[in-house]
Design a protein around this motif. Structure first.
Motif: not given
Ligand code: MN
Length: 231
Positions: A95-97
């Motif tokens: 998600q954070e990428q």
């Protein structure tokens, strides 16, 4: 490479403030991603895992345009949606990428033959004929991500002949852009040119020949589609 006939023209959408077009590879769509819309369609608003369906790449047509009223239906519905344009592919994207894979975004309409979709649901058949038909994804020009203020907080709206029918905020997405694109990348390897239609808020309804649809996502784009005579 020789082909037995001339290959089709690459499906594409224009880009805001640029001469180059965005080539489209596939169109993925998220189902039931706003609580109020899930409820209006008769579904449990509990947070079930996101699910997806697809449209052909050349269902995307640039707005403003006239879309012929499609065959086989008497209940053509509008669904205004935030559309994400993938620029860098990948599988199992955390998600954070996800933001690193997004080229830009736009606003589009997931046009739906609601009567055929309802028949498919009742018969436990695929949704394709309800969702994946010619001209079923009219979209505004794609705006590069650097010029987009927010993919988490923006008004999304649609009007028919000037009367507002859908009015919500993308903050109300059940599964955020980061969440559903991460999940999608677990099922398929995303590729440059993929579009993701992120789901529609409440207020879907029928349109008829002659209707003029306007809509937008603040900070991202606006569109106008006229419904033409039957194809
Ligand atoms: Mn939709």
């Amino acid at each position: 490479m020789d082909y037995v006939f001339t290959p089709p023209v690459q499906a594409s959408l224009p880009v805001v403030a640029g001469d180059a077009a965005f080539p489209i590879r596939r169109i993925f769509c998220v189902g039931r991603n706003y609580e109020a819309h899930a409820r209006e369609m008769g579904n449990d608003p509990d947070r079930e895992p996101p699910f997806f369906f697809t449209k052909p790449a050349d269902a995307a047509v640039a707005t403003p345009c006239t879309v012929p009223y499609p065959p086989l239906t008497n209940d053509l519905h509008h669904e205004i949606e935030l559309v994400i344009a993938i620029g860098t592919g990948g599988a199992n994207i955390p998600q954070e990428q996800v933001m690193d894979h997004i080229w830009g975004a736009t606003v589009g309409i997931d046009l739906t033959r609601r009567d055929l979709q309802a028949d498919a649901k009742a018969a436990r058949r695929p949704w394709d004929w309800g969702k994946a038909f010619d001209y079923s994804a009219p979209c505004a020009p794609i705006r590069p991500i650097a010029d987009i203020p927010s993919l988490t907080d923006a008004r999304i709206w649609l009007a028919v002949n000037g009367e507002v029918r859908q009015d919500a905020n993308i903050a109300d997405l059940i599964w955020s852009v980061a969440e559903h694109i991460s999940t999608l990348s677990e099922a398929v390897t995303l590729a440059p040119g993929d579009l993701v239609m992120t789901g529609t808020p409440a207020g879907v309804a029928a349109v008829v020949e002659g209707d003029v649809i306007t809509g937008g996502v603040d900070g991202i784009g606006t569109l106008e589609v006229t419904i033409g005579p039957r194809a």
